[in-house]
Structure formats: structure tokens, C-alpha cells
Design a protein around this motif. Structure first.
Motif, PDB file in Angstrom:
ATOM      1  N   LEU A 156       9.206  -3.778  -8.945  1.00  0.00           N
ATOM      2  CA  LEU A 156       8.307  -3.753  -7.901  1.00  0.00           C
ATOM      3  C   LEU A 156       8.604  -2.394  -6.871  1.00  0.00           C
ATOM      4  CD1 LEU A 156       7.270  -7.550  -7.300  1.00  0.00           C
ATOM      5  CD2 LEU A 156       6.085  -5.669  -8.734  1.00  0.00           C
ATOM      6  N   ASP A 157       9.767  -1.939  -6.772  1.00  0.00           N
ATOM      7  CA  ASP A 157      10.418  -0.806  -6.132  1.00  0.00           C
ATOM      8  C   ASP A 157       9.638   0.274  -6.581  1.00  0.00           C
ATOM      9  OD1 ASP A 157      11.228   0.342  -3.844  1.00  0.00           O
ATOM     10  OD2 ASP A 157      13.577   0.203  -4.729  1.00  0.00           O
ATOM     11  N   VAL A 158       8.502   0.405  -6.266  1.00  0.00           N
ATOM     12  CA  VAL A 158       7.810   1.923  -6.548  1.00  0.00           C
ATOM     13  C   VAL A 158       8.088   2.765  -5.457  1.00  0.00           C
ATOM     14  CG1 VAL A 158       5.620   2.625  -7.218  1.00  0.00           C
ATOM     15  CG2 VAL A 158       5.864   0.419  -7.909  1.00  0.00           C
ATOM     16  N   PRO A 159       8.586   3.931  -6.093  1.00  0.00           N
ATOM     17  CA  PRO A 159       8.634   5.164  -5.159  1.00  0.00           C
ATOM     18  C   PRO A 159       7.581   5.663  -4.671  1.00  0.00           C
ATOM     19  CG  PRO A 159       9.231   5.953  -7.414  1.00  0.00           C
ATOM     20  CD  PRO A 159       8.836   4.506  -7.420  1.00  0.00           C
ATOM     21  N   VAL A 160       7.273   5.767  -3.253  1.00  0.00           N
ATOM     22  CA  VAL A 160       6.095   6.058  -2.599  1.00  0.00           C
ATOM     23  C   VAL A 160       6.597   6.938  -1.337  1.00  0.00           C
ATOM     24  CG1 VAL A 160       4.575   4.530  -3.385  1.00  0.00           C
ATOM     25  CG2 VAL A 160       5.722   4.267  -1.069  1.00  0.00           C
ATOM     26  N   PHE A 161       5.947   7.708  -0.967  1.00  0.00           N
ATOM     27  CA  PHE A 161       6.012   8.260   0.584  1.00  0.00           C
ATOM     28  C   PHE A 161       5.694   7.612   1.457  1.00  0.00           C
ATOM     29  CE2 PHE A 161       5.310  11.741   3.573  1.00  0.00           C
ATOM     30  CZ  PHE A 161       6.687  12.170   3.812  1.00  0.00           C
ATOM     31  N   TRP A 162       6.413   6.488   1.969  1.00  0.00           N
ATOM     32  CA  TRP A 162       5.866   5.533   3.080  1.00  0.00           C
ATOM     33  C   TRP A 162       5.183   5.898   4.291  1.00  0.00           C
ATOM     34  CZ3 TRP A 162       7.722   5.197   7.903  1.00  0.00           C
ATOM     35  CH2 TRP A 162       8.922   5.882   8.390  1.00  0.00           C
ATOM     36  N   PRO A 163       5.636   7.061   4.769  1.00  0.00           N
ATOM     37  CA  PRO A 163       4.695   7.481   6.039  1.00  0.00           C
ATOM     38  C   PRO A 163       3.364   7.593   5.781  1.00  0.00           C
ATOM     39  CG  PRO A 163       6.900   8.766   5.951  1.00  0.00           C
ATOM     40  CD  PRO A 163       6.668   8.112   4.689  1.00  0.00           C
ATOM     41  N   ILE A 164       2.848   8.050   4.538  1.00  0.00           N
ATOM     42  CA  ILE A 164       1.399   8.180   4.468  1.00  0.00           C
ATOM     43  C   ILE A 164       0.815   6.604   4.324  1.00  0.00           C
ATOM     44  CG2 ILE A 164      -0.165   8.653   2.272  1.00  0.00           C
ATOM     45  CD1 ILE A 164       0.759  11.016   3.764  1.00  0.00           C
ATOM     46  N   LEU A 165       1.524   5.825   3.828  1.00  0.00           N
ATOM     47  CA  LEU A 165       1.141   4.250   3.765  1.00  0.00           C
ATOM     48  C   LEU A 165       0.947   3.643   5.171  1.00  0.00           C
ATOM     49  CD1 LEU A 165       2.957   2.500   0.707  1.00  0.00           C
ATOM     50  CD2 LEU A 165       0.652   3.246   0.682  1.00  0.00           C
ATOM     51  N   LEU A 166       2.083   4.192   5.978  1.00  0.00           N
ATOM     52  CA  LEU A 166       1.988   3.511   7.415  1.00  0.00           C
ATOM     53  C   LEU A 166       0.754   4.134   8.171  1.00  0.00           C
ATOM     54  CD1 LEU A 166       3.487   1.991   9.680  1.00  0.00           C
ATOM     55  CD2 LEU A 166       4.856   3.840   9.882  1.00  0.00           C
ATOM     56  N   CYS A 167       0.605   5.590   7.991  1.00  0.00           N
ATOM     57  CA  CYS A 167      -0.575   6.029   8.713  1.00  0.00           C
ATOM     58  C   CYS A 167      -1.714   5.707   8.202  1.00  0.00           C
ATOM     59  CB  CYS A 167      -0.384   7.492   8.448  1.00  0.00           C
ATOM     60  SG  CYS A 167       0.797   8.323   9.403  1.00  0.00           S
ATOM     61  N   TYR A 168      -1.857   5.313   6.996  1.00  0.00           N
ATOM     62  CA  TYR A 168      -3.085   4.586   6.405  1.00  0.00           C
ATOM     63  C   TYR A 168      -3.437   3.053   6.968  1.00  0.00           C
ATOM     64  CZ  TYR A 168      -6.823   3.235   3.360  1.00  0.00           C
ATOM     65  OH  TYR A 168      -7.977   2.557   2.417  1.00  0.00           O
ATOM     66  N   TRP A 169      -2.172   2.635   6.887  1.00  0.00           N
ATOM     67  CA  TRP A 169      -2.342   1.085   7.353  1.00  0.00           C
ATOM     68  C   TRP A 169      -2.827   1.287   8.988  1.00  0.00           C
ATOM     69  CZ3 TRP A 169      -0.124  -1.954  11.337  1.00  0.00           C
ATOM     70  CH2 TRP A 169      -0.699  -3.320  11.238  1.00  0.00           C
ATOM     71  N   ILE A 170      -2.192   2.088   9.794  1.00  0.00           N
ATOM     72  CA  ILE A 170      -2.635   2.278  11.359  1.00  0.00           C
ATOM     73  C   ILE A 170      -4.149   2.503  11.388  1.00  0.00           C
ATOM     74  CG2 ILE A 170      -2.038   3.511  13.542  1.00  0.00           C
ATOM     75  CD1 ILE A 170       0.929   3.677  12.589  1.00  0.00           C
ATOM     76  N   VAL A 171      -4.526   3.679  10.593  1.00  0.00           N
ATOM     77  CA  VAL A 171      -5.762   3.828  10.749  1.00  0.00           C
ATOM     78  C   VAL A 171      -6.879   2.741  10.516  1.00  0.00           C
ATOM     79  CG1 VAL A 171      -7.537   5.385   9.855  1.00  0.00           C
ATOM     80  CG2 VAL A 171      -5.646   6.494  10.353  1.00  0.00           C
ATOM     81  N   LEU A 172      -6.564   2.004   9.372  1.00  0.00           N
ATOM     82  CA  LEU A 172      -7.243   0.833   8.954  1.00  0.00           C
ATOM     83  C   LEU A 172      -7.185  -0.335   9.909  1.00  0.00           C
ATOM     84  CD1 LEU A 172      -8.701  -0.156   6.358  1.00  0.00           C
ATOM     85  CD2 LEU A 172      -6.541  -1.359   5.713  1.00  0.00           C
ATOM     86  N   PHE A 173      -6.017  -0.390  10.808  1.00  0.00           N
ATOM     87  CA  PHE A 173      -5.848  -1.345  11.645  1.00  0.00           C
ATOM     88  C   PHE A 173      -6.673  -1.169  12.989  1.00  0.00           C
ATOM     89  CE2 PHE A 173      -3.699  -3.014  15.627  1.00  0.00           C
ATOM     90  CZ  PHE A 173      -3.774  -4.293  15.469  1.00  0.00           C
ATOM     91  N   VAL A 174      -6.741   0.147  13.266  1.00  0.00           N
ATOM     92  CA  VAL A 174      -7.463   0.633  14.498  1.00  0.00           C
ATOM     93  C   VAL A 174      -8.849   0.611  14.240  1.00  0.00           C
ATOM     94  CG1 VAL A 174      -8.057   2.826  15.766  1.00  0.00           C
ATOM     95  CG2 VAL A 174      -5.536   1.999  15.420  1.00  0.00           C
ATOM     96  N   LEU A 175      -9.290   0.953  13.100  1.00  0.00           N
ATOM     97  CA  LEU A 175     -11.050   0.653  12.909  1.00  0.00           C
ATOM     98  C   LEU A 175     -11.301  -0.609  12.512  1.00  0.00           C
ATOM     99  CD1 LEU A 175     -11.261   3.722  10.174  1.00  0.00           C
ATOM    100  CD2 LEU A 175     -11.959   3.784  12.608  1.00  0.00           C
ATOM    101  N   THR A 176     -10.630  -1.377  12.165  1.00  0.00           N
ATOM    102  CA  THR A 176     -11.064  -2.988  11.839  1.00  0.00           C
ATOM    103  C   THR A 176     -10.939  -3.477  13.390  1.00  0.00           C
ATOM    104  OG1 THR A 176      -9.733  -2.787   9.715  1.00  0.00           O
ATOM    105  CG2 THR A 176     -10.375  -5.103  10.660  1.00  0.00           C
ATOM    106  N   MET A 177      -9.935  -3.218  13.836  1.00  0.00           N
ATOM    107  CA  MET A 177      -9.891  -4.070  15.328  1.00  0.00           C
ATOM    108  C   MET A 177     -11.004  -3.394  16.319  1.00  0.00           C
ATOM    109  SD  MET A 177      -7.706  -6.179  15.993  1.00  0.00           S
ATOM    110  CE  MET A 177      -7.710  -6.810  14.238  1.00  0.00           C
ATOM    111  N   LYS A 178     -11.352  -2.065  16.100  1.00  0.00           N
ATOM    112  CA  LYS A 178     -12.483  -1.579  16.939  1.00  0.00           C
ATOM    113  C   LYS A 178     -13.843  -2.276  16.490  1.00  0.00           C
ATOM    114  CE  LYS A 178     -15.133   2.594  17.607  1.00  0.00           C
ATOM    115  NZ  LYS A 178     -15.482   4.014  16.981  1.00  0.00           N
ATOM    116  N   HIS A 179     -13.879  -2.553  15.243  1.00  0.00           N
ATOM    117  CA  HIS A 179     -15.125  -3.280  14.758  1.00  0.00           C
ATOM    118  C   HIS A 179     -15.258  -4.573  15.247  1.00  0.00           C
ATOM    119  CE1 HIS A 179     -17.172  -5.829  12.090  1.00  0.00           C
ATOM    120  NE2 HIS A 179     -18.248  -4.662  12.091  1.00  0.00           N
ATOM    121  N   GLN A 180     -13.905  -5.325  15.138  1.00  0.00           N
ATOM    122  CA  GLN A 180     -13.753  -6.766  15.793  1.00  0.00           C
ATOM    123  C   GLN A 180     -14.090  -6.846  17.433  1.00  0.00           C
ATOM    124  OE1 GLN A 180     -13.471  -9.253  13.705  1.00  0.00           O
ATOM    125  NE2 GLN A 180     -13.534 -10.672  15.518  1.00  0.00           N
ATOM    126  N   ILE A 181     -13.682  -5.946  17.931  1.00  0.00           N
ATOM    127  CA  ILE A 181     -13.799  -5.787  19.548  1.00  0.00           C
ATOM    128  C   ILE A 181     -15.005  -5.642  19.500  1.00  0.00           C
ATOM    129  CG2 ILE A 181     -13.383  -4.700  21.404  1.00  0.00           C
ATOM    130  CD1 ILE A 181     -10.377  -4.403  20.591  1.00  0.00           C
TER     131      ILE A 181
END
Length: 191
Positions: free
Chosen positions: A136-161
Motif C-alpha cells: 500500500l506504499d504507493v509512490p506519489v508526490f504528496w504535496p499534490i495530494l495535500l493541496c487537493y485535500w486543502i481545496v476540497l476541505f475549503v470548498l466543503t466547509m464553505k458549502h457547509q457554512i
């Protein structure tokens, strides 16, 4: 033929007995932890810290961490959402009050605090266990995943608020509400 079934002991029976006893003991301690939310959340923070340290020192398993982040975000949305969503359900009397003259209805979460805590703790434990599987240790460029998760979090929280503002609810209790106005008899003002 009657005694044949009783003579052979099934190897499944002791395992089922142990599982039943373990389940009862686990449920007992889970029930004992219910009135102790601070202790429960501190334990969860400890489990999360162990997981984060393991991922940091291994410098891998970012896909598992990303999946854990998505799952946690999904639980957070359920924790912040009302049980009866006015957008999804018709305004049939079981909805949130939208006007000041509406009857007060307490906020009931879609995912209660205890289930939220239990699911997050279980998720961190499962994610920790998954870090022992090297496949399960798939090599990925983690900053891309982190940026995508942050964007997803911000958009989801904006919708929830925006949903909270539209239907005028606050999913948190901050102590007992006090109202200004008349003082109780017998209380004296200090000038």
C-alpha cells in the motif's frame, strides 16, 4: 447416534466464546468512556500522533493518509449537519426553525459526537495497521495530494457554512444561554 454430536468438541466453540467475551469487555469499556469526552478525545489525539509519527518516519503511505483525510472530512460534515436536512426533506414540521417566531427545536446531529469520535479513532487505528502492508506504499508526490485535500476541505466547509447561515443553525453548544433583561428578585445591583 445421540452421543456422537456431544463427544466431538468443535474448535469453533472456544473461538466463538472468546470472541463473545472480548466483545462484552470491549462494549463495557466503551460504555464507561461515554461520559468522558475529554479523555476519549485525548486518547484519539494520542492515536493520531502515533499514526502521524509513523507516516513521517517511514516517509510513505501518503495514499492511506489521503484516504484517511477524506474519510475524516466526510465524518466532520456529518457531525456538523442536522439529522433532518431542510434541503433534502420537505419542510414538514420536523425541520429546523427558520424564523424567530418558530418553535425552538434542539440541534440533532446526523452523526452524534460519540459515533464521530468512535469512527475517527477506528479510522486512525485501521490506517496505522495498513502502514504495515508494504504493497500500500504507493509512490506519489504528496504535496499534490495535500493541496487537493486543502481545496476540497475549503470548498466543503464553505458549502457547509453557507448551509448553516441559510437555515440559521449552530451545531455547537457553548454553555447555558443567558438572557438579558429583568433581574431576579433578591439580587442587588452594585454601583
Amino acid at each position: 447416534m445421540e452421543g456422537v454430536e456431544g463427544d466431538t468438541a468443535s474448535p469453533v466453540a472456544p473461538l466463538a466464546k472468546w470472541r463473545n467475551e472480548f466483545s462484552r469487555a470491549f462494549q463495557y469499556y466503551l460504555d464507561k468512556s461515554t461520559p468522558l469526552p475529554v479523555h476519549r478525545w485525548l486518547g484519539t489525539l494520542a492515536v493520531a500522533a502515533v499514526y502521524i509519527l509513523r507516516v513521517y518516519y517511514l516517509r510513505g503511505f501518503y495514499i492511506i493518509s489521503y484516504g484517511l483525510g477524506i474519510y475524516t472530512l466526510n465524518l466532520l460534515i456529518g457531525f456538523l449537519s442536522p439529522k433532518v436536512d431542510p434541503e433534502l426533506e420537505g419542510l414538514d414540521g420536523a425541520s429546523l426553525p427558520t424564523k424567530g417566531s418558530d418553535e425552538f427545536r434542539p440541534f440533532i446531529r446526523r452523526v452524534p459526537e460519540f459515533k464521530f469520535w468512535y469512527a475517527i479513532t477506528k479510522a486512525f487505528i485501521v490506517a496505522f495497521c495498513l502502514t504495515f502492508l508494504s504493497v500500500l506504499d504507493v509512490p506519489v508526490f504528496w504535496p499534490i495530494l495535500l493541496c487537493y485535500w486543502i481545496v476540497l476541505f475549503v470548498l466543503t466547509m464553505k458549502h457547509q457554512i453557507m448551509h448553516m447561515i441559510k437555515y440559521k443553525y449552530v451545531p455547537f453548544n457553548i454553555g447555558k444561554q443567558t438572557y438579558g433583561g429583568k433581574e431576579s428578585p433578591g439580587s442587588s445591583r452594585r454601583h
